[in-house]
Design a protein around this motif. Structure first.
Motif, PDB file in Angstrom:
ATOM      1  N   HIS A   1      48.914 -64.417  77.079  1.00  0.00           N
ATOM      2  CA  HIS A   1      49.249 -63.744  75.825  1.00  0.00           C
ATOM      3  C   HIS A   1      48.058 -63.706  74.876  1.00  0.00           C
ATOM      4  CE1 HIS A   1      51.144 -63.798  71.657  1.00  0.00           C
ATOM      5  NE2 HIS A   1      51.437 -62.594  72.135  1.00  0.00           N
ATOM      6  N   ARG A   2      47.524 -64.860  74.520  1.00  0.00           N
ATOM      7  CA  ARG A   2      46.385 -64.879  73.614  1.00  0.00           C
ATOM      8  C   ARG A   2      45.337 -65.912  74.024  1.00  0.00           C
ATOM      9  NH1 ARG A   2      48.026 -61.304  72.105  1.00  0.00           N
ATOM     10  NH2 ARG A   2      48.936 -61.100  70.036  1.00  0.00           N
TER      11      ARG A   2
ATOM     12  N   MET B   1      45.457 -69.176  74.866  1.00  0.00           N
ATOM     13  CA  MET B   1      45.554 -70.619  74.608  1.00  0.00           C
ATOM     14  C   MET B   1      45.488 -71.411  75.914  1.00  0.00           C
ATOM     15  SD  MET B   1      45.978 -73.163  72.574  1.00  0.00           S
ATOM     16  CE  MET B   1      46.456 -74.875  72.743  1.00  0.00           C
TER      17      MET B   1
ATOM     18  N   CYS C   1      46.469 -68.995  78.719  1.00  0.00           N
ATOM     19  CA  CYS C   1      47.669 -68.192  78.556  1.00  0.00           C
ATOM     20  C   CYS C   1      47.317 -66.704  78.571  1.00  0.00           C
ATOM     21  CB  CYS C   1      48.350 -68.569  77.246  1.00  0.00           C
ATOM     22  SG  CYS C   1      49.872 -67.663  76.947  1.00  0.00           S
TER      23      CYS C   1
ATOM     24  N   TYR D   1      51.102 -72.182  71.761  1.00  0.00           N
ATOM     25  CA  TYR D   1      50.843 -71.217  70.681  1.00  0.00           C
ATOM     26  C   TYR D   1      52.098 -70.411  70.328  1.00  0.00           C
ATOM     27  CZ  TYR D   1      47.736 -68.148  67.885  1.00  0.00           C
ATOM     28  OH  TYR D   1      47.122 -67.458  66.879  1.00  0.00           O
ATOM     29  N   HIS D   2      52.545 -69.532  71.242  1.00  0.00           N
ATOM     30  CA  HIS D   2      53.752 -68.745  70.960  1.00  0.00           C
ATOM     31  C   HIS D   2      54.896 -69.053  71.916  1.00  0.00           C
ATOM     32  CE1 HIS D   2      50.138 -66.352  69.841  1.00  0.00           C
ATOM     33  NE2 HIS D   2      50.796 -66.160  68.717  1.00  0.00           N
ATOM     34  N   GLY D   3      54.634 -69.963  72.867  1.00  0.00           N
ATOM     35  CA  GLY D   3      55.730 -70.448  73.694  1.00  0.00           C
ATOM     36  C   GLY D   3      55.935 -69.767  75.041  1.00  0.00           C
ATOM     37  N   TRP D   4      55.027 -68.893  75.461  1.00  0.00           N
ATOM     38  CA  TRP D   4      55.160 -68.367  76.827  1.00  0.00           C
ATOM     39  C   TRP D   4      55.141 -69.546  77.788  1.00  0.00           C
ATOM     40  CZ3 TRP D   4      52.285 -63.201  78.328  1.00  0.00           C
ATOM     41  CH2 TRP D   4      52.720 -62.172  77.466  1.00  0.00           C
TER      42      TRP D   4
ATOM     43  N   CYS E   1      53.006 -72.752  76.893  1.00  0.00           N
ATOM     44  CA  CYS E   1      51.916 -72.537  75.951  1.00  0.00           C
ATOM     45  C   CYS E   1      52.327 -72.996  74.553  1.00  0.00           C
ATOM     46  CB  CYS E   1      51.555 -71.054  75.944  1.00  0.00           C
ATOM     47  SG  CYS E   1      50.272 -70.674  74.749  1.00  0.00           S
TER      48      CYS E   1
HETATM   49  S1  FES Z   1      48.755 -67.608  73.420  1.00  0.00           S
HETATM   50 FE1  FES Z   1      50.228 -68.391  74.742  1.00  0.00          FE
HETATM   51  S2  FES Z   1      52.050 -67.589  74.026  1.00  0.00           S
HETATM   52 FE2  FES Z   1      50.600 -66.709  72.742  1.00  0.00          FE
END
Ligand code: FES
Ligand SMILES: [Fe+2]
Lengths: 67, 460, 181
Positions: free
Chosen positions: B88-89, B91, B86, B108-111, B106
């Motif tokens: 974003h972070r 995952m 991902c 983790y935070h849903g992206w 994802c």
């Molecule tokens: S790591 Fe994927 S949405 Fe944050």
């Protein structure tokens, strides 16, 4: 806050209510438990949305309308 | 040659003048880190087979070097390869081995990303990001180039890498046998269901050099040769044409690909293999004839075991398999194994081959079990400070290779060593490490594509 | 027979079957391969599928299929015998020097007795296994999973007619499978 709803299994055609009071009908469900593809049928706070398709985030779903 | 194991790669560790290669290139952690950058991030790597993703939305999670990638067919029907991480972070976006999906979401935070890699869903995009996030910038990382070749999917992270067929060069002709059906029909193979994945405790180059054509290690397989991998084969894994054919090492020096092959005589009819299974024996005999008719001289060539630089190995003969060596640190390799059969072969033949494949290859393979034992303990015994001072010998058959090899009026491209009398050579192994050293030393693809310079020079 | 008698018969059968499985494990751990092979029926199917990570609800795709797909094992007595013979050559390097192996068999459950527990000619039985393999110096593997066996009455004893081995791993964490489950 209402009890979390598991959106993963909601079939297309189901109507859901979002946190800001809009009602949308599920067009397709990617079954990831996070997103729904839905079309707005009512949107008091932003009437321009009605008829539009959007991805709706599971945490924004507050209610499932009985069919 | 004494080499202190401080620092990483340096010229001379692969010394092809003396035929010596330092143990450092297998066990040194700095060299390992460098080769991820210089080899795996620049070369073309095998990702999977198109038949694993026949429909839009189908995906197969594969690997390129150390990294997990998603092989998918997007809504428009195009084969795509994305880094499975991902934006974003980081995952791991997809943790299923295969399936069909509309989006990769994802956990983790849903992206959420479309099968074309675009970032389509960002939770609280309006509220938290104030609609400011440039979603176009944050799609899944895509490989720089993808190529589908006879059903196989290849990719590279380097936009400057030459197109895949140019990367193969003359090797494409030899590789054809892996993907064409046995009767010579173009791309007529299919993948059997199920990809074997397992861990081997050695550097990835041990299996890579073994599959490049270590024709010397037959002795290590004596136990299976004695008892047979059965059920109906006789003891030897070799086929009867061994006695009639020329056995060759074929290397493409400027590309780093190499294979072993049999070149069959023009006139002599080859005795059928698999005599214990008439259906199979019959099938191969028919195919053999058809191939000779269709391919002429090339139909006389039977590619055996080989390697596309750096980490894709194949056995074009039975057991027909593709292996990929995924590095998991300097001391461990994750092997992935695909098995192929002719699409149009009778079901009986497919079943017979499938059974044979499992008993020959992989962790339960009566042949490969012994290979992995050797790679593992060779690696382990090479790690010590003293052990590292002593190079390995790759001197076998140095200087016996020829360009423009010819037999019975058929000449083969590449640099060839005839093993028919010599029995064995390390020509192909030297070819692998020559190319590996070039990758470790070259600053860019301009330098690596030496054939282009040669062509330019010739044009001037 | 009374209900109580039925349960007693079933208990005795379960006990007998469990003892059989322990004895089989003993033979393997003591490397008495000839005696072990003698416990396999001539038509045994010995099958160990591979396992995929699949989405919840798609469990039907979790296992590779016998006969059609690639598996870890999918074979019969002839080739199992060859595997034994290979170890016995003394030059099968993956098992030379031989590994130290312990089979722990547990959770033995009698699933079905055919035609009945009292006159069982075939039984299907499930169990858990833990196989500990240690070889050369420090190399150690622990493999845990389930087994589904079909046993067939053979005189006073039983024969293994079918064995499905379900290993609880995705990427196989062992470099090879040179031993028997
Ligand atoms: S790591 Fe994927 S949405 Fe944050
Ligand atoms: Fe080998």
């Amino acid at each position: 806050m209402s009890d979390p709803i598991n959106v993963r299994t909601l079939p297309p055609g189901t109507r859901i209510v979002t946190a800001d009071g809009a009602v949308a009908e599920i067009v397709s469900n990617p079954a990831d438990g996070v997103w729904l593809f839905a079309r707005y049928v009512e949107s008091p706070s932003d009437p321009a949305l009605v008829g539009q398709e959007d991805m709706i985030f599971a945490q924004d779903v507050v209610e499932v309308r009985p069919t | 040659m004494a080499t202190a194991h401080v620092g990483g790669y340096r010229p001379g560790l692969v010394d092809l003048k003396t035929g010596q290669i330092s143990r450092e290139i297998f066990v040194n952690e700095d060299i390992y880190a460098e080769e991820q950058e210089r080899v795996f991030a620049r070369a073309w790597l095998y990702v999977g087979h198109e038949s694993q993703v026949p429909n839009p939305g189908d995906f197969f999670v594969s690997g390129m070097g150390e990294e997990s990638v998603i092989l998918t067919r997007d809504r428009a029907g195009q084969v795509r390869v994305f880094l499975n991480s991902c934006r974003h972070r980081g995952m791991k976006v997809c943790r299923y081995d295969e399936g069909n999906t509309t989006v990769f979401t994802c956990p983790y935070h849903g992206w959420s990303y479309g099968t074309d890699g675009r970032l389509v869903g960002v939770p609280y995009f309006r509220e938290a990001y104030h609609s400011q996030l440039d979603r176009l910038q944050w799609g899944l990382v895509e490989v720089a180039q993808t190529c589908v070749h006879k059903g196989t999917v290849w990719a590279t992270w380097d936009k400057d890498a030459p197109p895949f067929l140019e990367y193969l060069g003359d090797f494409a002709r030899y590789l054809d046998q892996m993907f064409d059906s046995w009767d010579g029909s173009d791309g007529g193979t299919e993948i059997l269901g199920g990809v074997q994945k397992w861990l081997v405790p050695s550097n990835w180059k041990f299996p890579a050099e073994n599959f490049s054509g270590d024709s010397y290690h037959n002795i290590s397989h004596r136990s299976v040769d004695m008892v047979g991998a059965g059920p109906s084969g006789s003891g030897r894994r070799d086929m009867p044409e061994l006695n009639l054919a020329r056995k060759l090492h074929i290397a493409i020096p400027d590309r780093g690909h190499q294979t072993t092959a049999y070149l069959l005589p023009r006139e002599v009819e080859v005795p059928a293999g698999y005599q214990h299974s008439p259906v199979v024996s019959d099938y191969f005999k028919k195919c053999e004839e058809a191939r000779r008719q269709q391919r002429g001289d090339w139909g006389r060539l039977i590619t055996l075991v080989g390697e596309v630089f750096p980490s894709m190995a194949f056995l074009a003969r039975q057991p027909r398999t593709i292996a990929v060596w995924h590095p998991r640190g300097p001391h461990q390799t994750e092997v992935w194994r695909w098995f192929l059969v002719d699409k149009n072969a009778p079901q009986d033949v497919k079943n017979f081959l499938r059974d044979y494949y499992i008993r020959y290859s992989g962790p339960a393979g009566m042949t490969e079990q012994d290979d992995m034992e050797n790679w593992g303990y060779a690696h382990k015994a090479s790690r010590g400070t003293i052990a590292r001072r002593y190079s390995y010998s790759y001197e076998q058959g140095m200087g016996t290779e020829v360009d423009n090899y010819e037999w019975e009026g058929f000449s083969l491209p590449g640099s060839v060593t005839d093993l028919t009398q010599a029995k064995s050579s390390e020509h192909n192994l030297r070819n692998l490490y020559r190319r590996w050293a070039e990758f470790m030393e070259a600053s860019d693809w301009d330098e690596l594509a030496s054939w282009r310079r040669a062509q330019r020079a010739a044009a001037e | 027979m009374s209900d109580r008698d039925d349960r007693f018969v079933e208990m005795l059968l379960t006990h007998e079957i469990a003892q059989f499985l322990y004895r089989e494990a003993e033979l393997l751990d003591e490397r008495r391969y000839e005696a072990w092979l003698a416990l396999l029926s001539d038509d045994i199917r010995y099958w160990m599928p591979m396992r995929r990570n699949v989405k919840f609800g798609e469990e039907s795709r979790e296992f590779t299929r016998e006969i059609t797909d690639i598996n870890w094992f999918d074979e019969g007595k002839e080739t199992l015998t060859r595997r034994v013979r290979q170890i016995e050559t003394g030059i099968h390097w993956a098992e030379e020097p031989v590994s130290r192996i312990a089979h722990l068999v547990t959770n033995v459950q009698l699933i079905e007795a055919m035609p009945s527990a009292a006159e069982a000619r075939e039984v299907s039985v499930k169990c858990r296994f833990l196989i500990y393999r240690n070889r050369v110096e420090t190399e150690t593997d622990i493999l845990v999973g389930k087994r589904e066996d079909l046993l067939r009455r053979d005189g006073d004893d039983w024969k293994i007619a079918r064995r499905k081995i379900i290993l609880d791993q995705n990427v196989l964490l062992s470099k090879n499978l040179t031993f028997f489950f």
